[in-house]
Design an enzyme around this catalytic site. Structure first.
Site, mmCIF file in Angstrom:
data_model
loop_
_atom_site.group_PDB
_atom_site.id
_atom_site.type_symbol
_atom_site.label_atom_id
_atom_site.label_comp_id
_atom_site.label_asym_id
_atom_site.label_seq_id
_atom_site.Cartn_x
_atom_site.Cartn_y
_atom_site.Cartn_z
ATOM 1 N N GLU A 57 -9.320 -10.659 -8.173
ATOM 2 C CA GLU A 57 -8.584 -9.117 -7.676
ATOM 3 C C GLU A 57 -6.867 -9.367 -8.903
ATOM 4 O O GLU A 57 -6.578 -8.053 -9.526
ATOM 5 C CB GLU A 57 -7.685 -9.190 -6.223
ATOM 6 C CG GLU A 57 -9.220 -8.932 -5.098
ATOM 7 C CD GLU A 57 -8.877 -9.432 -4.475
ATOM 8 O OE1 GLU A 57 -7.671 -9.582 -3.602
ATOM 9 O OE2 GLU A 57 -9.518 -8.893 -2.945
ATOM 10 N N VAL A 72 -4.982 0.021 12.502
ATOM 11 C CA VAL A 72 -5.895 -1.064 11.075
ATOM 12 C C VAL A 72 -5.723 -0.386 9.950
ATOM 13 O O VAL A 72 -6.253 -0.471 8.634
ATOM 14 C CB VAL A 72 -7.292 -0.968 11.267
ATOM 15 C CG1 VAL A 72 -7.917 -0.072 12.027
ATOM 16 C CG2 VAL A 72 -7.029 -1.949 10.710
ATOM 17 N N ASN A 118 -2.165 -0.062 7.608
ATOM 18 C CA ASN A 118 -1.065 -1.616 7.206
ATOM 19 C C ASN A 118 -0.707 -1.722 6.483
ATOM 20 O O ASN A 118 -0.430 -3.528 6.204
ATOM 21 C CB ASN A 118 -2.399 -2.633 8.011
ATOM 22 C CG ASN A 118 -3.830 -2.857 6.751
ATOM 23 O OD1 ASN A 118 -3.812 -1.861 6.549
ATOM 24 N ND2 ASN A 118 -4.860 -3.437 7.169
ATOM 25 N N ARG A 129 2.979 -7.503 9.091
ATOM 26 C CA ARG A 129 1.436 -6.497 9.492
ATOM 27 C C ARG A 129 2.146 -6.402 10.726
ATOM 28 O O ARG A 129 2.737 -5.365 11.880
ATOM 29 C CB ARG A 129 0.298 -6.118 9.457
ATOM 30 C CG ARG A 129 0.053 -5.712 8.357
ATOM 31 C CD ARG A 129 -1.889 -6.882 8.094
ATOM 32 N NE ARG A 129 -2.120 -6.443 6.526
ATOM 33 C CZ ARG A 129 -3.242 -6.537 6.121
ATOM 34 N NH1 ARG A 129 -3.732 -7.704 6.790
ATOM 35 N NH2 ARG A 129 -3.891 -6.241 5.479
ATOM 36 N N ARG A 146 -1.612 -14.676 3.798
ATOM 37 C CA ARG A 146 -2.456 -14.104 4.675
ATOM 38 C C ARG A 146 -2.121 -14.136 5.758
ATOM 39 O O ARG A 146 -2.122 -13.413 6.964
ATOM 40 C CB ARG A 146 -3.898 -14.642 5.013
ATOM 41 C CG ARG A 146 -4.592 -13.875 3.533
ATOM 42 C CD ARG A 146 -5.553 -13.307 3.662
ATOM 43 N NE ARG A 146 -6.291 -12.632 4.686
ATOM 44 C CZ ARG A 146 -7.314 -11.582 4.517
ATOM 45 N NH1 ARG A 146 -7.338 -10.643 3.543
ATOM 46 N NH2 ARG A 146 -7.828 -11.371 5.919
ATOM 47 N N TYR A 148 -12.225 -2.964 -3.588
ATOM 48 C CA TYR A 148 -12.494 -2.718 -2.079
ATOM 49 C C TYR A 148 -14.498 -3.091 -2.358
ATOM 50 O O TYR A 148 -15.196 -2.569 -1.285
ATOM 51 C CB TYR A 148 -12.508 -1.867 -1.396
ATOM 52 C CG TYR A 148 -11.292 -2.171 -1.217
ATOM 53 C CD1 TYR A 148 -11.041 -3.263 -0.146
ATOM 54 C CD2 TYR A 148 -10.021 -1.406 -1.049
ATOM 55 C CE1 TYR A 148 -9.533 -3.049 0.224
ATOM 56 C CE2 TYR A 148 -8.271 -1.542 -0.072
ATOM 57 C CZ TYR A 148 -8.333 -2.471 0.345
ATOM 58 O OH TYR A 148 -7.287 -2.627 1.218
ATOM 59 N N THR A 153 -5.541 -8.050 9.735
ATOM 60 C CA THR A 153 -6.278 -7.130 9.414
ATOM 61 C C THR A 153 -5.875 -5.546 10.054
ATOM 62 O O THR A 153 -5.278 -4.402 9.833
ATOM 63 C CB THR A 153 -8.075 -7.035 9.288
ATOM 64 O OG1 THR A 153 -7.868 -7.689 8.686
ATOM 65 C CG2 THR A 153 -7.613 -5.390 8.655
ATOM 66 N N LYS A 171 0.660 -1.196 -0.627
ATOM 67 C CA LYS A 171 -0.512 -0.192 0.458
ATOM 68 C C LYS A 171 0.924 1.791 -0.159
ATOM 69 O O LYS A 171 2.314 0.838 0.342
ATOM 70 C CB LYS A 171 -0.804 0.287 1.181
ATOM 71 C CG LYS A 171 -1.782 -0.976 1.126
ATOM 72 C CD LYS A 171 -2.652 -1.242 2.400
ATOM 73 C CE LYS A 171 -3.737 -2.763 2.821
ATOM 74 N NZ LYS A 171 -4.731 -2.523 3.616
ATOM 75 N N HIS A 212 -2.041 -5.157 0.856
ATOM 76 C CA HIS A 212 -2.768 -6.547 0.740
ATOM 77 C C HIS A 212 -3.340 -7.249 0.701
ATOM 78 O O HIS A 212 -1.795 -7.292 -0.347
ATOM 79 C CB HIS A 212 -3.383 -5.465 -0.152
ATOM 80 C CG HIS A 212 -5.176 -6.480 -0.487
ATOM 81 N ND1 HIS A 212 -5.936 -5.950 0.225
ATOM 82 C CD2 HIS A 212 -4.513 -7.188 -2.124
ATOM 83 C CE1 HIS A 212 -6.831 -7.434 -1.194
ATOM 84 N NE2 HIS A 212 -6.602 -7.668 -1.346
#
Ligand code: DAT
Ligand code: MG
Length: 151
Positions: free
Chosen positions: A128, A111, A114, A104, A87, A51, A93, A11, A117
């Protein structure tokens, strides 16, 4: 299978904070194969689609503004169980709930910032990847190390 793919994006905060190399390094060292990577400024339209499931959330506007606040590094990684494993590598998250050792857990606090993604399932990953990449931006290459990663 070993051809499973997932969508990962560093991000804007992750790019600003010089975490791109560290994040790519973790996926490479794990043994996953990089099949797509680009630095890009995501449009508001793309982010709203990405999103779309969250459009009714109170944080949606802030999320879209944050994700569009600078370039992101969009990536596709391939390998056995890559969506679920990625993940786990990301952490929860909310960074406050993420264990040390996760991305993270190690590199962020809130949050709303973070840093990374990752698709939440194989089905989300397919959606995606199609949204963020053209077919000719994904590269099938023979990983000469596969023999040392898969039995
Ligand atoms: P994830 O990114 O772990 O898949 P998600 O899909 O539920 O999480 O939400 C997408 C992003 O939205 C998340 O990375 C950060 C932001 N977000 C989620 N819950 C939030 C909250 N309660 N307040 C602020 N931002 C939130
Ligand atoms: Mg999600």
């Amino acid at each position: 299978g070993v051809n499973e793919r997932t969508f990962i994006a560093v991000k804007p905060d992750g790019v600003q904070r010089k975490l791109v190399g560290e994040i790519v390094r973790r996926f490479e060292k794990k043994g996953f194969k990089l099949v797509g990577l680009k630095l890009m400024q995501a449009s508001e339209e793309l982010l709203r689609e990405h999103y779309s499931e969250l459009r009714s959330k109170p944080f949606f506007r802030a999320l879209i503004a944050y994700m569009g606040s600078g370039p992101v590094v969009a990536m596709v990684w391939q390998g056995l169980d890559v969506a679920k494993t990625a993940r786990k590598m990301l952490g929860k998250t909310n960074p406050a709930d993420s264990l040390p050792g996760t991305i993270r857990g190690d590199y962020c606090v809130e949050v709303g910032r973070n840093v990374i993604h990752g698709s939440d399932s194989v089905e989300s990953a397919q959606r995606e990847i199609a949204l963020w990449f053209r077919q000719n931006e994904l590269h099938c290459w023979e990983d000469n190390c596969n023999h040392w990663i898969y039995s």
